[in-house]
Structure formats: structure tokens, C-alpha cells
Write a protein that holds these residues in place. Sequence first.
Motif, short mmCIF file in Angstrom:
data_model
loop_
_atom_site.label_atom_id
_atom_site.label_comp_id
_atom_site.label_asym_id
_atom_site.label_seq_id
_atom_site.Cartn_x
_atom_site.Cartn_y
_atom_site.Cartn_z
N UNK A 132 2.47 40.32 30.20
CA UNK A 132 3.83 39.88 30.52
C UNK A 132 4.14 38.54 29.87
N UNK A 133 3.13 37.68 29.74
CA UNK A 133 3.34 36.39 29.08
C UNK A 133 3.77 36.60 27.64
N UNK A 134 3.19 37.59 26.95
CA UNK A 134 3.54 37.83 25.55
C UNK A 134 5.00 38.27 25.40
N UNK A 135 5.60 38.79 26.47
CA UNK A 135 6.99 39.21 26.41
C UNK A 135 7.96 38.06 26.66
N UNK A 136 7.41 36.92 27.13
CA UNK A 136 8.25 35.75 27.31
C UNK A 136 8.84 35.64 28.71
N UNK A 137 9.64 34.59 28.89
CA UNK A 137 10.22 34.31 30.19
C UNK A 137 11.26 35.36 30.58
N UNK A 138 11.43 35.51 31.90
CA UNK A 138 12.41 36.46 32.39
C UNK A 138 12.07 36.91 33.80
N UNK A 139 12.89 37.82 34.29
CA UNK A 139 12.72 38.28 35.68
C UNK A 139 11.36 38.92 35.91
N UNK A 140 10.87 39.69 34.93
CA UNK A 140 9.59 40.39 35.10
C UNK A 140 8.44 39.40 35.21
N UNK A 141 8.46 38.37 34.39
CA UNK A 141 7.40 37.35 34.46
C UNK A 141 7.51 36.59 35.78
N UNK A 142 8.71 36.27 36.20
CA UNK A 142 8.91 35.55 37.46
C UNK A 142 8.32 36.35 38.63
N UNK A 143 8.62 37.65 38.64
CA UNK A 143 8.16 38.49 39.75
C UNK A 143 6.64 38.61 39.77
N UNK A 144 6.05 38.91 38.61
CA UNK A 144 4.61 39.11 38.55
C UNK A 144 3.85 37.81 38.80
N UNK A 145 4.22 36.74 38.12
CA UNK A 145 3.50 35.48 38.26
C UNK A 145 3.63 34.92 39.68
N UNK A 146 4.80 35.06 40.29
CA UNK A 146 4.98 34.59 41.66
C UNK A 146 4.05 35.33 42.61
N UNK A 147 3.99 36.66 42.44
CA UNK A 147 3.14 37.45 43.32
C UNK A 147 1.67 37.10 43.15
N UNK A 148 1.22 37.00 41.91
CA UNK A 148 -0.20 36.72 41.67
C UNK A 148 -0.57 35.31 42.10
N UNK A 149 0.32 34.35 41.90
CA UNK A 149 0.05 32.99 42.37
C UNK A 149 -0.11 32.97 43.88
N UNK A 150 0.79 33.66 44.58
CA UNK A 150 0.72 33.69 46.05
C UNK A 150 -0.58 34.36 46.51
N UNK A 151 -0.96 35.46 45.86
CA UNK A 151 -2.21 36.12 46.24
C UNK A 151 -3.39 35.16 46.10
N UNK A 152 -3.44 34.46 44.98
CA UNK A 152 -4.54 33.54 44.74
C UNK A 152 -4.50 32.38 45.71
N UNK A 153 -3.31 31.84 45.94
CA UNK A 153 -3.17 30.73 46.89
C UNK A 153 -3.57 31.14 48.30
N UNK A 154 -3.18 32.34 48.70
CA UNK A 154 -3.55 32.83 50.03
C UNK A 154 -5.06 32.93 50.19
N UNK A 155 -5.73 33.45 49.16
CA UNK A 155 -7.17 33.63 49.26
C UNK A 155 -7.91 32.30 49.25
N UNK A 156 -7.41 31.34 48.50
CA UNK A 156 -8.02 30.00 48.49
C UNK A 156 -7.75 29.26 49.79
#
Length: 470
Positions: free
Chosen positions: A121-145
Amino acid sequence: MIYRASLSGMLCTAAIGWAALGTPAAAAQQGPIDLTAAAKPAPKPTPTAKPTTAAPAQTATPTTTPAGTATPAAVPVFQPVAPPLAHWTVADAQALLAAIKGIRSEGLTPADYEPAALAAQITKGEGDDLDTLASRLFVWLAEDLRDGRTPMPARIQWFAVDPDQDLHPNAQLLAQATETHDVPGVLASLNPTHPDYALLKDMLSKAKDPRQIAMIKANMDRWRWLARDMGLQYLIINVPEQELRLTVNNKIIRTYRAIVGKPGKTATPQLAEQVKNVVFNPTWTVPQSIVVGEGLGQKLIASPALAKRQGYVATKNADGTITVVQQPGDTNSLGRVKLDMPNEHAIYIHDTPNRNLFALPARALSHGCIRAERATELAMTMAILGADLPPETAVEYNLSGKYTKVPMTKPWAVYITYFTVARDVNGLMRSFPDIYLRDAPVIASFAKPRELHTDQRKSNEAIIKLDNPL
């Protein structure tokens, strides 16, 4: 008078130095040994992509503890928490990807956070798809930490509610990471601050045996189940080690041997509570399981002389029930002091007249409550530090032989924990017997795909009041 003077002197010089930590090399040599041969994780399945939207409500499955204590019949439904959304720059997303790829050092698994999908998704650049995926994965990682990766159903008898998600909610962390453009800094701020966590992390970097690695990861995760900031002063009991530590300003002031609950229905649950009162010369209200079940009530009612001789007051109530209260004294089942920490399990810390038991190497002997070695010293120290009680007054209360309750004026947390790899009394990292068989479900959970976090905050097992100190 000599006893009085020695007590005052002991208490006035209570602040001894913190036990020196072993070097990383020494810690690695000391353990962990393999104590979980029966807890071999299943082969890790190939991770699959998680949905970007919140999953349907998950129903907690009734489980059975190793002792055979079933969960309640009515199982509550816990809701997954929908992730918040933020705008991600490519640079911030790349920082998140780097954090994910390096997360093994914290005892977590990069594949849980979909690095390949994020990279694509990073290779496709900024946009709604990157916002959605990165937000979700950041939250998952933050929750586990922040909260731990282990699902709540795998945390057997874990009733210590972690406040960190209230203090640092997902939306706040996400906003901080993306607005300050400091993704690694925000994630690092969630790691436990207790010294044992850093020592476990060092051990993990050196471990080669898969079962050693599994044990270390499980115990690193247990630190995440607790508050990141445990407070300036607290008691911490490690049940497998059967030791209690008095900690002030992040320094271990005293270490005490402890007697903990026997495996089975009387196993000591894991709690995070506060000492509300220090009780000198406590009374003990005998549980009805003994008053009725063992016939003590009728026996004492029939023989007032026996009751007086054994230090009991037996009262027959209007409804025919009998109440039995053991009076203060050397034979009282609670000993000379009690640390009152109100909780739904009726667990507390107390002295015992059977102090010879502290010499035993295996001390899982109680009906759930914690018995502390040198409990009078511990209680006086806490009354002095937590209630500003003059040392001379603490000695007077102790020697009076009369029931005296001292309310705490400063918060004093108590953590009853379960670590099978931790520092011992000499400051060296080692393994302790898994006396309640609680490692296996934690280790097994790491071998499975990450589960969505829900709003469940503690175990939903049945509450058993473990109020019999005998």
C-alpha cells in the motif's frame, strides 16, 4: 522492653539497598530452564489478512481452569473495538513498517501486523486506502504493546484490570503518532517500565531454544497485562516464586517469603488492588464452611469453656445460624497482623502462627490468601510509610494485644502476579515452577493468529471467595 527497642530500630532502618542485578551474561546463564514440556505450541499457521472493519461481536467461550473450575453458565458477549482513523504520510507509514519488522525484539510477531500488505500500500502512495490500513495496523500493534497480545480467555484467573487503555486510548495514540510524526517514539512509550521486562528482552535476544523463547515471550506479555506505571510504592507477589516484595520509589526495600494458594479451587487469583488498612491483632471470622461444614459452631456453643480456652467467641443468631469469631492472640489463624485489601475474592495478606512453614521450599499451601514471612515488620513498615504512623506508635499497637485498624492515607497498590521467568531474591533471572499450569494457554495463544481485542478487561471465570486462611 528489649523487643520493643529492637522493633523500633528495625523499622527506622528499613530502607536497605536494592538487590544488585546480575549482568546480562549471568542472567542468561541462570535460565530459563524448560518447565513447560507439556506446553509445546502447535505449528504456527500461515497468517491471513485481517478485515479492515470491526468484526462481528465475539462470544467468549466457556473455559475450564487446570483445577477444573468452570466458568459461569451465562457467558457475556464482548465487543471488538472499532479502530480509529487518521491520515498517514508515506514517511509515517514507512516508520510504522520498520517498527513492525523489528517487533520481534519485544516478543511479538511481525506477521501479525501484515507487513507485506502495508508495504504494497505504501508503494501506491497516500490516500484513503493507506489511511485505513496503516491506522488499523498501528492500533493493533499499540494494543498489543500496551495491553498484551494474549487473549483474555487464555489468561487463567487474571482479574488485575489494566488501566493503560483508559489512560492512553487508541485514538489518542494514533493522533499523537501521526501528528508528531513520531511513530516509533509513541510505540516505545507503551513498553513496560519494570526492570524485569528489560531483562526478559535481553534474554530473548540471546535465546535459541524454541521453548525457552516461548516462555520468555509469555512472561514479557504478562508485564503488559499490568499497569505500565505501577506507582511509587507497591507490594508485588509473584505466586510461582512464592515471594513478596515491598517496593518504594522503584527500589526493592524488603523481600519476604510468601505462602500462596494450593493448586486447584484454592489457587490464588491474579489481582491489582490497594491496601486500605493495616490491622494489628486482627480477629478472624471463621467461614461457614468450617462453622457448619466441620461442626465447629455447634461444638463451641455446647462448650463455652472450650471456646474461651481456644480464643473463640461463638454466637447463636436469631435465625439459628452460628457466628464464630477468633479473638486476637498468638494462636489466631491470621497471626498478629493483616493487610486489608478489599476485593470480591476475599483475598488479603496476613501473618500466621505456623511460621515454620516459611522454611519449606514449596509453599503453595493456603486457601488462596497470602501469608507473609515477617508479617509484623511488613505491616509496621507500611503503617509508617502509608499512614504516617510514628514507629513508636506502631510498636505500641502491635504489643497491645488489642484489635487496632490503621487506615492508609497514601495509596499503596498490591499486585498479585504470575511470572514463571523473573528475577529471584539475588537479582538473577531464573525460571520458577508453573504451579498452576498457566503457561500452556499463553504459549498456545502465541502460536495462533492474533485475535481482535475486545472490551473484556479481566477473566470471566466464576468468583470463588477464598476466605479460609487455614
